[in-house]
Design a protein around this motif. Structure first.
Motif, PDB file in Angstrom:
ATOM      1  N   GLU A  56      49.354  35.470  38.416  1.00  0.00           N
ATOM      2  CA  GLU A  56      49.177  36.875  38.793  1.00  0.00           C
ATOM      3  C   GLU A  56      47.700  37.189  39.013  1.00  0.00           C
ATOM      4  OE1 GLU A  56      52.821  39.124  36.454  1.00  0.00           O
ATOM      5  OE2 GLU A  56      51.044  38.507  35.311  1.00  0.00           O
ATOM      6  N   LEU A  57      46.853  36.674  38.147  1.00  0.00           N
ATOM      7  CA  LEU A  57      45.419  36.901  38.290  1.00  0.00           C
ATOM      8  C   LEU A  57      44.901  36.267  39.572  1.00  0.00           C
ATOM      9  CD1 LEU A  57      42.776  37.995  37.188  1.00  0.00           C
ATOM     10  CD2 LEU A  57      42.529  35.880  35.876  1.00  0.00           C
ATOM     11  N   ARG A  58      45.331  35.061  39.848  1.00  0.00           N
ATOM     12  CA  ARG A  58      44.925  34.373  41.079  1.00  0.00           C
ATOM     13  C   ARG A  58      45.314  35.198  42.303  1.00  0.00           C
ATOM     14  NH1 ARG A  58      47.641  29.842  40.448  1.00  0.00           N
ATOM     15  NH2 ARG A  58      46.057  28.954  39.117  1.00  0.00           N
ATOM     16  N   ASN A  59      46.493  35.812  42.280  1.00  0.00           N
ATOM     17  CA  ASN A  59      46.950  36.630  43.409  1.00  0.00           C
ATOM     18  C   ASN A  59      46.176  37.938  43.536  1.00  0.00           C
ATOM     19  OD1 ASN A  59      48.894  34.746  44.151  1.00  0.00           O
ATOM     20  ND2 ASN A  59      50.461  35.674  42.865  1.00  0.00           N
ATOM     21  N   GLU A  60      45.618  38.423  42.446  1.00  0.00           N
ATOM     22  CA  GLU A  60      44.834  39.665  42.469  1.00  0.00           C
ATOM     23  C   GLU A  60      43.442  39.463  43.073  1.00  0.00           C
ATOM     24  OE1 GLU A  60      45.479  42.905  41.481  1.00  0.00           O
ATOM     25  OE2 GLU A  60      47.566  42.285  41.286  1.00  0.00           O
ATOM     26  N   LEU A  61      42.910  38.260  42.975  1.00  0.00           N
ATOM     27  CA  LEU A  61      41.542  38.007  43.425  1.00  0.00           C
ATOM     28  C   LEU A  61      41.485  37.783  44.932  1.00  0.00           C
ATOM     29  CD1 LEU A  61      40.372  35.600  40.608  1.00  0.00           C
ATOM     30  CD2 LEU A  61      40.013  38.062  40.772  1.00  0.00           C
ATOM     31  N   PRO A  62      40.525  38.379  45.611  1.00  0.00           N
ATOM     32  CA  PRO A  62      40.371  38.159  47.052  1.00  0.00           C
ATOM     33  C   PRO A  62      40.036  36.686  47.333  1.00  0.00           C
ATOM     34  CG  PRO A  62      38.995  39.982  46.301  1.00  0.00           C
ATOM     35  CD  PRO A  62      39.544  39.315  45.089  1.00  0.00           C
ATOM     36  N   GLU A  63      40.656  36.137  48.350  1.00  0.00           N
ATOM     37  CA  GLU A  63      40.458  34.719  48.671  1.00  0.00           C
ATOM     38  C   GLU A  63      39.070  34.431  49.234  1.00  0.00           C
ATOM     39  OE1 GLU A  63      43.428  32.876  51.080  1.00  0.00           O
ATOM     40  OE2 GLU A  63      45.056  33.858  49.986  1.00  0.00           O
ATOM     41  N   ARG A  64      38.480  35.378  49.918  1.00  0.00           N
ATOM     42  CA  ARG A  64      37.243  35.111  50.641  1.00  0.00           C
ATOM     43  C   ARG A  64      35.986  35.605  49.923  1.00  0.00           C
ATOM     44  NH1 ARG A  64      38.746  33.008  55.481  1.00  0.00           N
ATOM     45  NH2 ARG A  64      40.823  33.574  56.189  1.00  0.00           N
ATOM     46  N   GLN A  65      36.120  35.971  48.661  1.00  0.00           N
ATOM     47  CA  GLN A  65      34.941  36.382  47.902  1.00  0.00           C
ATOM     48  C   GLN A  65      34.735  35.391  46.767  1.00  0.00           C
ATOM     49  OE1 GLN A  65      35.667  40.376  46.600  1.00  0.00           O
ATOM     50  NE2 GLN A  65      34.950  41.261  48.510  1.00  0.00           N
ATOM     51  N   PRO A  66      33.488  35.000  46.516  1.00  0.00           N
ATOM     52  CA  PRO A  66      33.246  34.026  45.456  1.00  0.00           C
ATOM     53  C   PRO A  66      33.585  34.590  44.078  1.00  0.00           C
ATOM     54  CG  PRO A  66      31.194  34.888  46.293  1.00  0.00           C
ATOM     55  CD  PRO A  66      32.283  35.439  47.167  1.00  0.00           C
TER      56      PRO A  66
END
Length: 70
Positions: A56-66
């Motif tokens: 769930e946390l992985r899905n919350e984080l934007p893919e293109r931001q470090p």
């Protein structure tokens, strides 16, 4: 002689929250998402997660931001 370079300060309320988070007694997964306010050169709280799975946390984080885990 030693000197340190300070790039950003950490918001005082975030420092308190991080201390509380670090020594919390709960055993569920939690996360604190921080960001840098470029104008103020200040690390601030963006979002707080409680009882969240890693997926769930992985899905919350934007893919293109470090992101930097700690």
């Amino acid at each position: 002689m030693s000197s340190s370079l300070v790039v950003c300060e950490v918001d005082e309320s975030l420092k308190a929250k991080l201390s509380k988070f670090r020594f919390r007694k709960e055993t569920n997964n939690a996360a604190i998402l921080m960001k840098i306010d470029m104008v103020k050169q200040l690390v601030i709280l963006e979002e707080e997660y409680e009882d969240i799975s890693l997926d769930e946390l992985r899905n919350e984080l934007p893919e293109r931001q470090p992101r930097y885990p700690s």
